[in-house]
Every structure is written in C-alpha cells, then in structure tokens.
Design an enzyme around this catalytic site. Structure first.
Site, PDB file in Angstrom:
ATOM      1  N   TYR A   1      43.874  31.268  39.730  1.00 21.67           N
ATOM      2  CA  TYR A   1      44.053  31.783  41.096  1.00 21.67           C
ATOM      3  C   TYR A   1      43.515  30.800  42.128  1.00 21.67           C
ATOM      4  O   TYR A   1      42.392  30.314  42.035  1.00 21.67           O
ATOM      5  CB  TYR A   1      43.330  33.133  41.254  1.00 21.67           C
TER       6      TYR A   1
ATOM      7  N   GLY B   1      45.910  36.264  47.393  1.00 22.50           N
ATOM      8  CA  GLY B   1      46.005  37.701  47.596  1.00 22.50           C
ATOM      9  C   GLY B   1      47.218  38.272  46.882  1.00 22.50           C
ATOM     10  O   GLY B   1      47.456  37.967  45.707  1.00 22.50           O
TER      11      GLY B   1
END
Length: 512
Positions: A51, A58
């Site tokens: 990530y 998000g």
C-alpha cells in the site's frame, strides 16, 4: 542541544526545542537505522504489492500504479491534500507539529530517505515553519490535510512563516540555500500519514494547562487570604483521608503558598477556643462557600487529568503512527491503523472539560469577590471609587462570564463525533486535530478569565490595605502584576491591560 532519536523525547525536551530554541541534532545510530530501513523497503517492495508504494491511496488502493508513475504519485498525494482552510496556525503550533513528525520519522519505521529527516532538522533549527491551516484532517489516516501542507513546504512549494511573516517557500529556500526534498519512494505518504499535528498541538496545550493549574492554585490561595478563610480545608489531615493524588498535591501546594500568610485564620483559635457557642447567630461564617473551601477537591481532578494527558501525549509523540509500518528488523511490512488519533482525541476532550471546570471555579470565585451581598466585606465590584458613579470591575465581569459560557459550550467531546468520509474507507474517525484545536481555544479563554480574576484580587488587596500581610509567594505575585496593572479608582478602558496581564500569565513560569 536535543538529540532526536537517541532516546524517547520528554516534555522538557519538547518544550526546550519549542520555546527555548534548543538546537535539534539527529542521533547517528538512529540516522543509520533510517537509512537501513529505507534500503530494506526498496528491496522488499521490488516484487510485492504494498500500500502506498505501488498502489493508489485509501479507497483507490485497489488500483495498481505503473512503475513510471510511482514518484509522481507521491507528489500528487501531497498537492491534492493541501486543501486546508480557516486561519493559519500560529508558528509555534506548526513548529510543534514539525518536532513531532521528525521524532516519528526517526523511529526508522517509515521507509523514508535520510534527506527527509535532514531537511526537517534544518527547518526546525532555522525556525522556518510551514503555513498550515486550522481545518482539514479528520484524524483517522492521521492529520492528512495539515501534514500535507508540511509536505508542500518540504518539496519547496506553498508558503512558510519566518519571523512571523508569510513568504513563498521558494523565496525562503533560496535565501537560506535550502534544497527542497526530492521524493525517492514513499516520502509523500510518510509525511502526511500520522498524528503529528494533533500531537504537537496537544503537547502545547498540556504545557499551557500546567500553567493554568498553577495560576489557579495561586489565585485561589489569594482569594482565601483576602476573605480571611480558615486553614483546615487545605490541611494535610483533611485531604489525606481522601487519597487522590491530585487533591493531595493541590492541598500541599496551597499549604506551601499560605504557610507564612498573616491573613489566613485557624479554626481552632477563632471558633473552637474563642467561639461563643451561646450566640444565636454567628458573625463569622462557620464554613466558606464551595468555590473557596473545595479548591483541592475541584483542582485535584483537573491536575490529575493534565498529568494523564501528558503521559498519553508523550507516548504518542514517541510512537510510530505511520501506515504501513516498515520493519527492517523482522524483514516485513505491516498494514494497520497506527495513524488513528483516538488516544490524542480522547485526552484532549478530557483536558478540555477539566480546564473548562477550572475556568468555572475562577468565575465563581470572581463572582464571590465582586458581589458585596455574598462576601459582606468589599464594595460592589471591588469599586475603589464612588459607588454609583464609578464601576470598578463591573465591566470586566461580563467578559469573564461570557468567556466561561463559550468554554462550557465548546466542552462537548469531539471524540464521539465521528463522520464517515473518504468513500466510507474512513468509516470511523477520531477528529483529533479538531479536539486539540478546540482545547487550545478553551485554554486561551481560561487565561482570559484568570486574568480578570487576578486583576480583581489586586483591587481587593488594595481595598483592605493588606499587601504586607500576604504570604511571600502571593505578595510577590501582587508586586509583579501591579507593574502591569496599576491600582485604579477612576474608570478607564481595560481591554489593553487585560491582554498584557494575560500575556504575562501565559509566558511566566510560576514559582510554585
């Protein structure tokens, strides 16, 4: 000099950097760990989905970002989230935020290039602070918007504050020959993802809250002097049977302050030994009003709350509040939610409520002092002039009362005021920065109320002509405040002197 990374920062370390302009140095071993952590992430992420390294952010994290766009992704993150509004934070708060962010990055769990921490160190030491706006982050992926404005400065864009003036960042960087950050990996996310804004502001709140408690104890002691109260309500014997640490601390401080006062009375001497029990109505009050008699029980929990908030905020200051956590020691990357600001938000709400109660105590003591029907000792509004013609402290009381009312309204907690956002990715949030900023307002308001109380007490001392009977501590406070606020009889505007007294209380470390 404060060496960041060498050990956990203390409140004193933080205060010395913030207020005393102590130089920030970076511990060499910690710098080596930052570099090692960066190199680990670079190799570990080469063929993995991580990530914020090769994904969107998000709710967009399901989208893979092509390798040729990875660096631009980080710049896009900073620029897109530089969306704050409202007033620019005072430079002292931006500086607090920077200290908190630097200390977090020096934990070597964010996978950033060493140049990032070196640039932060340089800006802190040169007292160049980013222009950061009040309104923004919701405190769940941390203080995204506030910290994005820090990131904007670090990449050489936006505006900065220097010597209390706003400049284009590029102008100041050119003046001081500062090289903007060149992003190499996940620096964009590492800058904006965390609790450093709420933590920095919160720690400033705590430093000021400690001052408020000390001044409140001093002014409560002076109140007891001018009304010639009895000494048993702050005695060791009465308070020790209720074993709360804060209550007994406040009682001990009051005993230290009032030990040599010639205004305080002994109940044993005045009522037990000399009292005439044949009287139907006693001229002396047997017990004072609660705002005078219950100081230890009221300020005790306030003091305990400040101390608890300090402990939690220092833990947060020394935490890794990034996501994901890059662990070069265990050779892994952990995804989670260390950016969530609940610890800070809850403590700020508790602190806000406690300081509001402190301001209520001050206002109630002020009301007692100004109401001749209650105290039966002073002229209305401690008016040293002609009753009906002059007004004394009457006008000032309105300001104190309205300010306390605002504190009471602002004391509703932010901690339970979660609003889902970010396409419901952030479905429960902390509102930590909002909580910290509202607490800051309550603290500032409370300094106003205590300043008005202090001014009124000085007038009461002069009415009684009892300055020489005050304790050494309270007499010293009287002398210092009278240099700012001279005795008055005739009416004149007091708003400017109020600001001077308030500035003195905020800036001065009390002698207790």
């Amino acid at each position: 000099m404060i060496c960041v990374g060498q050990h956990a920062l203390s409140v004193k370390d933080f205060s010395d950097i913030l207020f005393n302009k102590a130089t920030v140095e970076l511990d060499k071993e910690s710098r080596d760990r930052v570099n090692e952590n960066f190199e680990f992430l670079k190799s570990f992420s080469a063929n993995k989905i991580i990530y914020g390294i090769n994904t969107g952010f998000g709710p967009m994290a399901q989208y893979k970002v092509p390798e040729e766009n990875l660096i631009q992704l980080q710049y896009n993150l900073i620029r897109s989230h530089s969306s704050g509004s409202g007033n620019i934070l005072p430079s002292i708060l931006s500086r607090a935020l920077m200290i908190a962010r630097l200390n977090m990055l020096m934990q070597a769990r964010s996978g950033v290039h060493l140049n990032l921490v070196l640039l932060l160190q340089e800006l802190i030491n040169k007292n160049i602070t980013p222009c950061i706006y009040e309104h923004g982050g919701v405190g769940a992926s941390g203080d995204l918007v506030q910290l994005a404005h820090l990131g904007l400065t670090l990449i050489g864009e936006g505006e900065v504050m220097y010597e209390e003036r706003v400049y284009a960042t590029a102008e100041i960087f050119e003046r001081f020959n500062i090289k903007p950050l060149a992003i190499t990996g996940r620096e964009g996310l590492a800058i904006i993802n965390g609790t450093s804004a709420m933590t920095g502001i919160g720690l400033v709140n705590i430093l000021l809250a400690h001052k408020l408690v000390k001044w409140s104890v001093i002014f409560s002691s002076m109140m007891n002097e001018v009304v010639e109260a009895y000494n048993d309500h702050y005695s060791y014997e009465l308070n020790v049977v209720k074993p709360h640490a804060g209550q007994n601390h406040i009682a001990k401080v009051m005993r230290n302050i009032l030990g040599d006062s010639r205004m305080i009375r002994s109940r044993t001497e005045h009522l037990y030994e000399l009292g005439n029990i044949e009287q139907e109505v006693f001229e002396d009050k047997v017990q004072e009003y609660y705002s005078l008699r219950c100081v230890t029980q009221i300020l005790g929990p306030v003091y305990d709350t400040v101390c608890q908030a300090e402990k939690v905020l220092i833990d947060e200051l020394n935490s890794v509040n990034d996501n994901p956590v890059i662990d070069h020691i265990n050779q892994n990357v952990y995804h989670g939610g260390n950016f969530h600001g609940d610890y800070v938000s809850l403590e700020m709400d508790k602190l806000k409520i406690a300081i509001t109660k402190l301001s209520i105590l001050s206002e109630r003591q002020l009301n007692y002092l100004l109401n001749d029907k209650l105290n039966q000792k002073f002229p209305p509004f401690v008016n040293l002039g002609i009753l009906g013609f002059n007004f004394g402290m009457q006008g000032m009381q309105f300001t104190a009362t309205s300010t306390v009312a605002e504190n009471q309204t602002m004391s509703f907690p932010m901690y339970v005021h979660s609003i889902p956002n970010n396409n419901d990715n952030q479905d429960i949030v902390s509102m930590g920065s909002n909580a910290a900023l509202m607490t800051r307002k309550v603290i500032d308001n409370s300094f106003t109320v205590l300043s008005i109380q202090a001014m009124s007490i000085l007038q009461a001392v002069d009415y009684l002509d009892c300055k020489e009977k005050l304790s050494k501590t309270t007499g010293g406070v009287y002398d210092e405040l009278r240099k700012i606020f001279p005795t008055f009889v005739d009416d004149h505007p007091k708003y400017k002197v109020l600001q001077k007294v308030k500035a003195y209380l905020q800036a001065t470390d009390t002698i207790i």
